[in-house]
Scaffold this motif. Structure first.
Motif: not given
Length: 173
Positions: A143-144, A146-147, A150-151, A154
């Motif tokens: 999960q971290p 993936t975040k 994504r960041m 962006t």
């Protein structure tokens, strides 16, 4: 069964009991062959041993193993279920199997050196299994990441949107 065969069975059982992390004793009365075969398959798929044992041989084999506290419970028809990895899976399979059958009873168990009764086995069955825990941990680790991905992506996305908007403005002028 002659003496050497008995000693061989005792030695094999002793080796299995010595490496067992969980051992559950059950009383399998009145089960037909097809039912027992299905149960054995479930255990085999989960890498768990299911054995109908002769009590006197099992009592001798248990000496000096984690299963030793259960020696006095080897009475009557006895099924010995041993797991060497996951301590929750055998409890889950047995509790699920026993809930539909009045003639199949879970007696007791020893898990990581702790003796537990039938209620303890039922409580253990409600816990998440080893595979479920591994999945949860993998999800928490992923999960971290993936975040973070994504960041990182962006700002590039936003820059591309700004450039597209500027191009559209210049094209209209």
């Amino acid at each position: 069964m002659n003496r050497t065969e008995k000693e061989e069975v005792i030695n094999q059982l002793h080796e299995l009991m010595a490496k067992a992390k969980a051992a559950i004793l059950a009383e399998p009365k009145g089960l037909d062959v097809a039912t027992v075969t299905g149960l054995r398959k479930k255990f085999r798929d989960a890498k768990i041993d299911y054995k109908i044992v002769k009590n006197t041989l099992a009592q001798r084999a248990a000496k000096g193993t984690p299963v030793e506290p259960l020696v006095e419970k080897f009475v009557g028809p006895t099924a010995l279920i041993m797991s060497y990895d996951d301590v929750v899976s055998p409890a889950k399979i047995l509790v699920d199997f026993a809930k539909d059958r009045e003639n199949f009873a879970i007696r007791t168990a020893v898990v990581e050196g702790q003796v537990i009764d039938v209620n303890g086995v039922k409580a253990l069955a409600k816990m998440p299994g080893l595979q479920e825990l591994r999945g949860t941990i993998a999800m928490m680790i992923a999960q971290p990441a993936t975040k973070l991905a994504r960041m990182i992506g962006t700002p590039g996305q936003q820059l591309a949107q700004v450039l597209n908007a500027r191009k559209d403005q210049l094209g209209k002028a």
